[in-house]
Write a protein that holds these residues in place. Structure first.
Motif, PDB file in Angstrom:
ATOM      1  N   LEU A 190    -127.516  29.445 -13.576  1.00 14.72           N
ATOM      2  CA  LEU A 190    -128.545  30.469 -13.754  1.00 14.72           C
ATOM      3  C   LEU A 190    -129.089  31.017 -12.439  1.00 14.72           C
ATOM      4  O   LEU A 190    -130.193  31.551 -12.380  1.00 14.72           O
ATOM      5  CB  LEU A 190    -129.690  29.966 -14.637  1.00 14.72           C
ATOM      6  CG  LEU A 190    -129.305  29.493 -16.052  1.00 14.72           C
ATOM      7  CD1 LEU A 190    -130.534  29.072 -16.828  1.00 14.72           C
ATOM      8  CD2 LEU A 190    -128.541  30.576 -16.802  1.00 14.72           C
ATOM      9  N   LYS A 195    -128.609  41.894 -14.914  1.00 11.73           N
ATOM     10  CA  LYS A 195    -129.966  42.453 -14.829  1.00 11.73           C
ATOM     11  C   LYS A 195    -129.993  43.941 -15.151  1.00 11.73           C
ATOM     12  O   LYS A 195    -130.989  44.615 -14.900  1.00 11.73           O
ATOM     13  CB  LYS A 195    -130.521  42.226 -13.415  1.00 11.73           C
ATOM     14  CG  LYS A 195    -130.641  40.766 -13.043  1.00 11.73           C
ATOM     15  CD  LYS A 195    -130.963  40.564 -11.580  1.00 11.73           C
ATOM     16  CE  LYS A 195    -132.355  41.017 -11.240  1.00 11.73           C
ATOM     17  NZ  LYS A 195    -132.702  40.681  -9.833  1.00 11.73           N
ATOM     18  N   CYS A 211    -135.147  37.313 -26.939  1.00 14.32           N
ATOM     19  CA  CYS A 211    -136.275  36.988 -26.062  1.00 14.32           C
ATOM     20  C   CYS A 211    -137.506  37.844 -26.346  1.00 14.32           C
ATOM     21  O   CYS A 211    -138.519  37.732 -25.647  1.00 14.32           O
ATOM     22  CB  CYS A 211    -135.870  37.165 -24.597  1.00 14.32           C
ATOM     23  SG  CYS A 211    -134.716  35.930 -24.005  1.00 14.32           S
ATOM     24  N   THR A 326    -125.502  31.081 -22.070  1.00 12.60           N
ATOM     25  CA  THR A 326    -125.839  31.394 -20.678  1.00 12.60           C
ATOM     26  C   THR A 326    -126.523  32.758 -20.571  1.00 12.60           C
ATOM     27  O   THR A 326    -127.452  32.930 -19.777  1.00 12.60           O
ATOM     28  CB  THR A 326    -124.589  31.359 -19.773  1.00 12.60           C
ATOM     29  OG1 THR A 326    -123.598  32.280 -20.247  1.00 12.60           O
ATOM     30  CG2 THR A 326    -124.008  29.965 -19.697  1.00 12.60           C
ATOM     31  N   GLU A 329    -130.171  32.092 -21.903  1.00 11.43           N
ATOM     32  CA  GLU A 329    -130.985  31.312 -20.956  1.00 11.43           C
ATOM     33  C   GLU A 329    -131.330  32.142 -19.723  1.00 11.43           C
ATOM     34  O   GLU A 329    -132.429  32.045 -19.177  1.00 11.43           O
ATOM     35  CB  GLU A 329    -130.242  30.029 -20.562  1.00 11.43           C
ATOM     36  CG  GLU A 329    -130.051  29.028 -21.684  1.00 11.43           C
ATOM     37  CD  GLU A 329    -131.365  28.482 -22.232  1.00 11.43           C
ATOM     38  OE1 GLU A 329    -132.369  28.497 -21.501  1.00 11.43           O
ATOM     39  OE2 GLU A 329    -131.384  28.068 -23.410  1.00 11.43           O
ATOM     40  N   TRP A 330    -130.372  32.957 -19.266  1.00 13.63           N
ATOM     41  CA  TRP A 330    -130.642  33.840 -18.132  1.00 13.63           C
ATOM     42  C   TRP A 330    -131.709  34.871 -18.499  1.00 13.63           C
ATOM     43  O   TRP A 330    -132.627  35.149 -17.713  1.00 13.63           O
ATOM     44  CB  TRP A 330    -129.360  34.549 -17.689  1.00 13.63           C
ATOM     45  CG  TRP A 330    -129.615  35.693 -16.752  1.00 13.63           C
ATOM     46  CD1 TRP A 330    -129.522  37.018 -17.028  1.00 13.63           C
ATOM     47  CD2 TRP A 330    -130.024  35.601 -15.383  1.00 13.63           C
ATOM     48  NE1 TRP A 330    -129.846  37.770 -15.929  1.00 13.63           N
ATOM     49  CE2 TRP A 330    -130.161  36.926 -14.908  1.00 13.63           C
ATOM     50  CE3 TRP A 330    -130.285  34.540 -14.518  1.00 13.63           C
ATOM     51  CZ2 TRP A 330    -130.545  37.207 -13.594  1.00 13.63           C
ATOM     52  CZ3 TRP A 330    -130.674  34.808 -13.209  1.00 13.63           C
ATOM     53  CH2 TRP A 330    -130.808  36.136 -12.765  1.00 13.63           C
ATOM     54  N   LYS A 332    -134.080  34.586 -20.670  1.00  9.92           N
ATOM     55  CA  LYS A 332    -135.392  33.920 -20.692  1.00  9.92           C
ATOM     56  C   LYS A 332    -135.934  33.771 -19.269  1.00  9.92           C
ATOM     57  O   LYS A 332    -137.110  33.962 -19.015  1.00  9.92           O
ATOM     58  CB  LYS A 332    -135.283  32.544 -21.352  1.00  9.92           C
ATOM     59  CG  LYS A 332    -135.132  32.584 -22.857  1.00  9.92           C
ATOM     60  CD  LYS A 332    -135.473  31.252 -23.481  1.00  9.92           C
ATOM     61  CE  LYS A 332    -134.500  30.151 -23.049  1.00  9.92           C
ATOM     62  NZ  LYS A 332    -134.778  28.876 -23.744  1.00  9.92           N
ATOM     63  N   LYS A 333    -135.050  33.437 -18.339  1.00  9.81           N
ATOM     64  CA  LYS A 333    -135.452  33.269 -16.933  1.00  9.81           C
ATOM     65  C   LYS A 333    -135.980  34.569 -16.354  1.00  9.81           C
ATOM     66  O   LYS A 333    -136.865  34.572 -15.490  1.00  9.81           O
ATOM     67  CB  LYS A 333    -134.272  32.740 -16.112  1.00  9.81           C
ATOM     68  CG  LYS A 333    -134.610  32.428 -14.674  1.00  9.81           C
ATOM     69  CD  LYS A 333    -133.397  31.908 -13.923  1.00  9.81           C
ATOM     70  CE  LYS A 333    -133.726  31.687 -12.447  1.00  9.81           C
ATOM     71  NZ  LYS A 333    -132.566  31.234 -11.671  1.00  9.81           N
ATOM     72  N   ARG A 335    -137.897  36.661 -17.557  1.00 12.01           N
ATOM     73  CA  ARG A 335    -139.270  36.977 -17.900  1.00 12.01           C
ATOM     74  C   ARG A 335    -140.162  36.997 -16.661  1.00 12.01           C
ATOM     75  O   ARG A 335    -141.138  37.698 -16.592  1.00 12.01           O
ATOM     76  CB  ARG A 335    -139.832  35.924 -18.866  1.00 12.01           C
ATOM     77  CG  ARG A 335    -139.262  36.014 -20.279  1.00 12.01           C
ATOM     78  CD  ARG A 335    -139.813  34.863 -21.115  1.00 12.01           C
ATOM     79  NE  ARG A 335    -139.213  34.806 -22.432  1.00 12.01           N
ATOM     80  CZ  ARG A 335    -139.672  35.445 -23.499  1.00 12.01           C
ATOM     81  NH1 ARG A 335    -140.749  36.207 -23.389  1.00 12.01           N
ATOM     82  NH2 ARG A 335    -139.076  35.324 -24.660  1.00 12.01           N
TER      83      ARG A 335
END
Length: 335
Positions: A190, A195, A211, A326, A329-330, A332-333, A335
């Motif tokens: 991660l 993006k 998310c 993945t 989870e990315w 969520k990161k 945020r």
């Protein structure tokens, strides 16, 4: 081989290849990116692995790019920089022919002029257009006829032809053209991921919905001639795709130029991917069906036999749940 130029490495796929090269090689690396769709903080993050040269420049500024080639020597170029949104290419085709095709032609010209030996090109399955499903049992092979149905695919196919013809005229110039299928996921640690602003990629959009960053998502057509009426695609994890580029660098040292599909030879429908993201995230987000998008073929699945047998490509992350996990989870990161 000592020095590598990567164009577009502040973007999604390019940054994952850059990460692997920084971790696994001692190449001197230069990155050119105009940051129109890439991110400077991605570059800054990757500089924590080890240092490399970053030049903020536009490939369309030909005088500036020529100056870079005069100042530096490159043994290889890995060319990612391009516009990639299919519906936008239908609405604004000249943007794609100028940014993708014309800039690639100029980059190839400089590569030949300044003695660059190896050129790895980021192409696309869109060059195949709308394949006849009855003709692609087991997936699309590299010798399948090319007939793009949108300007994005056409701009990439024109670029391929430019590279191939340049290599025919210059025996010291070799290429690998990689035709990507659908790329998704994030680096398993991660550190980096996708993006893209206003993303159109299915798994990225589904991650944003899971998310809570989007209220809902759309299925663009459920009346295709497929098992559940939605488009079928071959989804490949971004780290496996990045590894294919490293394989390509090694391949070119002792082999002739060639074209390779990069995928898993597994087709999944839009509905299947959405259900996987819901299962992985535990979130039952809202999905609506709307009309088809321009330029979307019904089925695109790779036959990846050639890259596995000739280049030794061994994918590690071919499970759709891992790809979705993945990506989620990315997201969520982010945020």
């Amino acid at each position: 081989m000592e020095s590598v130029l990567i164009t577009g490495a502040a973007g999604y796929i390019g940054s994952h290849l850059l990460k692997l090269l920084l971790e696994q090689s001692d190449f001197s690396i230069t990155v050119i990116d105009n940051l129109s769709t890439g991110f400077k903080d991605t570059i800054d993050t990757l500089k924590h692995i080890r240092d490399f040269d970053f030049i903020e420049a536009d490939l369309g500024n030909w005088d500036e790019i020529r100056g870079i080639f005069k100042a530096k020597h490159f043994d290889a170029i890995i060319h990612f920089a391009a516009s990639i949104v299919v519906p936008e290419s239908v609405e604004n085709p000249l943007k794609y022919y100028l940014n993708n095709t014309a800039n690639t032609a100029h980059l190839v010209k400089l590569a030949n002029e300044f003695g660059v030996k190896f050129f790895i090109f980021s192409s696309t399955a869109a060059v195949y257009g709308e394949p006849d499903i009855t003709e692609i049992d087991g997936g699309i092979k590299e010798d399948f006829k090319t007939n793009p149905i949108n300007p994005y695919g056409a701009s990439k196919l024109f670029s391929e032809r430019i590279i191939i013809d340049a290599a025919k005229a210059n025996p010291d110039f070799k290429y690998v053209i990689l035709r990507y299928f659908n790329v998704a996921g994030a680096s398993p640690d991660l550190m980096i991921g996708q993006k893209t602003k206003n993303a159109t990629h299915l798994i990225k959009v589904a991650s944003e919905c899971a998310c809570g960053k989007r209220e809902k998502m759309y299925i663009f057509g459920d009346d295709y001639p497929t098992k559940d009426g939605t488009c079928i695609r071959d989804y490949i994890h971004v780290m496996d795709l990045a590894k294919a580029h490293i394989n390509a660098l090694e391949y070119l040292k002792t082999n002739k130029s060639d074209i390779f599909n990069v995928g898993y030879s597994k087709g999944l429908s839009v509905k299947e991917v959405i259900e996987t993201m819901k299962r992985v995230s535990g979130v039952d987000f809202r999905v609506e069906v709307t009309e088809r998008r321009l330029g979307d073929p019904a089925v695109l699945i790779a036959d990846s036999t050639k890259i596995k047998t000739e280049m030794g490509f061994k994918p590690e992350y071919g499970d759709i749940e891992f790809i979705c996990k993945t990506a989620y989870e990315w997201e969520k990161k982010l945020r």
